[in-house]
Design a protein around this motif. Structure first.
Motif, PDB file in Angstrom:
ATOM      1  N   THR A   1       0.991  -1.015  -0.243  1.00  0.00           N
ATOM      2  CA  THR A   1       0.088   0.057  -0.012  1.00  0.00           C
ATOM      3  C   THR A   1       1.147   1.692   0.425  1.00  0.00           C
ATOM      4  O   THR A   1       2.251   1.505   0.509  1.00  0.00           O
TER       5      THR A   1
ATOM      6  N   ASP B   1      -6.353  -3.737  -4.543  1.00  0.00           N
ATOM      7  CA  ASP B   1      -7.865  -4.395  -3.750  1.00  0.00           C
ATOM      8  C   ASP B   1      -8.431  -5.344  -4.794  1.00  0.00           C
ATOM      9  O   ASP B   1      -7.582  -7.216  -5.238  1.00  0.00           O
ATOM     10  N   ASP B   2      -9.330  -5.675  -4.587  1.00  0.00           N
ATOM     11  CA  ASP B   2     -10.283  -7.067  -5.607  1.00  0.00           C
ATOM     12  C   ASP B   2     -10.381  -6.189  -6.772  1.00  0.00           C
ATOM     13  O   ASP B   2     -11.109  -8.075  -7.426  1.00  0.00           O
TER      14      ASP B   2
ATOM     15  N   SER C   1      -4.419   1.581  -0.507  1.00  0.00           N
ATOM     16  CA  SER C   1      -5.097   0.403  -1.638  1.00  0.00           C
ATOM     17  C   SER C   1      -3.312  -0.754  -1.194  1.00  0.00           C
ATOM     18  O   SER C   1      -3.050  -0.007  -1.490  1.00  0.00           O
ATOM     19  N   VAL C   2      -4.446  -2.154  -1.716  1.00  0.00           N
ATOM     20  CA  VAL C   2      -3.158  -2.890  -1.300  1.00  0.00           C
ATOM     21  C   VAL C   2      -3.527  -3.132  -3.052  1.00  0.00           C
ATOM     22  O   VAL C   2      -4.281  -3.289  -4.150  1.00  0.00           O
ATOM     23  N   ARG C   3      -1.900  -2.644  -3.652  1.00  0.00           N
ATOM     24  CA  ARG C   3      -1.937  -2.912  -5.288  1.00  0.00           C
ATOM     25  C   ARG C   3      -0.361  -3.676  -5.586  1.00  0.00           C
ATOM     26  O   ARG C   3       0.468  -3.991  -4.609  1.00  0.00           O
TER      27      ARG C   3
END
Length: 123
Positions: A50, A69-70, A87-89
């Protein structure tokens, strides 16, 4: 207005990519904004992580897939990806891939299950 010459750009190579810093507080040209180019070879992928700030990626060449993210986003030349803070990227280079990225200077990256770090291309 400061000018940062291409020959003075700072290059940082990781196992996944080469980042070329064009402007940042320590590079010159900007006290509040970091601008850098990311270059990745086909098949390379950054680690899931992130950032504590928004980033804007503009694809110059090649193709990549960004997992945010998803969601999964296929990217090509001229596409712009706005990555929200926290956001997880993860970016995967499908072909040789090059993008220019802008974000507030001093942004911190946090690997999944890791501690925040200040990447040298943003400092």
């Amino acid at each position: 207005m400061p000018v940062v010459r291409h020959t003075d750009a700072r290059r940082t190579t990781t196992p996944n990519a080469t980042m070329t810093t064009h402007a940042s507080p320590t590079q010159g040209g900007s006290a509040q904004l970091a601008v850098w180019t990311v270059e990745m070879t086909p098949g390379a992928a950054g680690p899931p992580h992130t950032f504590d700030v928004e980033q804007v990626w503009t694809v110059l060449d090649g193709r990549a897939r960004a997992d945010v993210d998803d969601e999964h986003h296929d990217l090509g030349p001229g596409d712009v990806l706005v990555l929200p803070a926290d956001s997880v990227r993860r970016v995967h280079a499908v072909d040789a891939f090059r993008a220019v990225v802008a974000a507030p200077a001093g942004a911190r990256a946090t690997p999944v299950d890791g501690e925040p770090v200040l990447p040298p291309w943003i400092a």
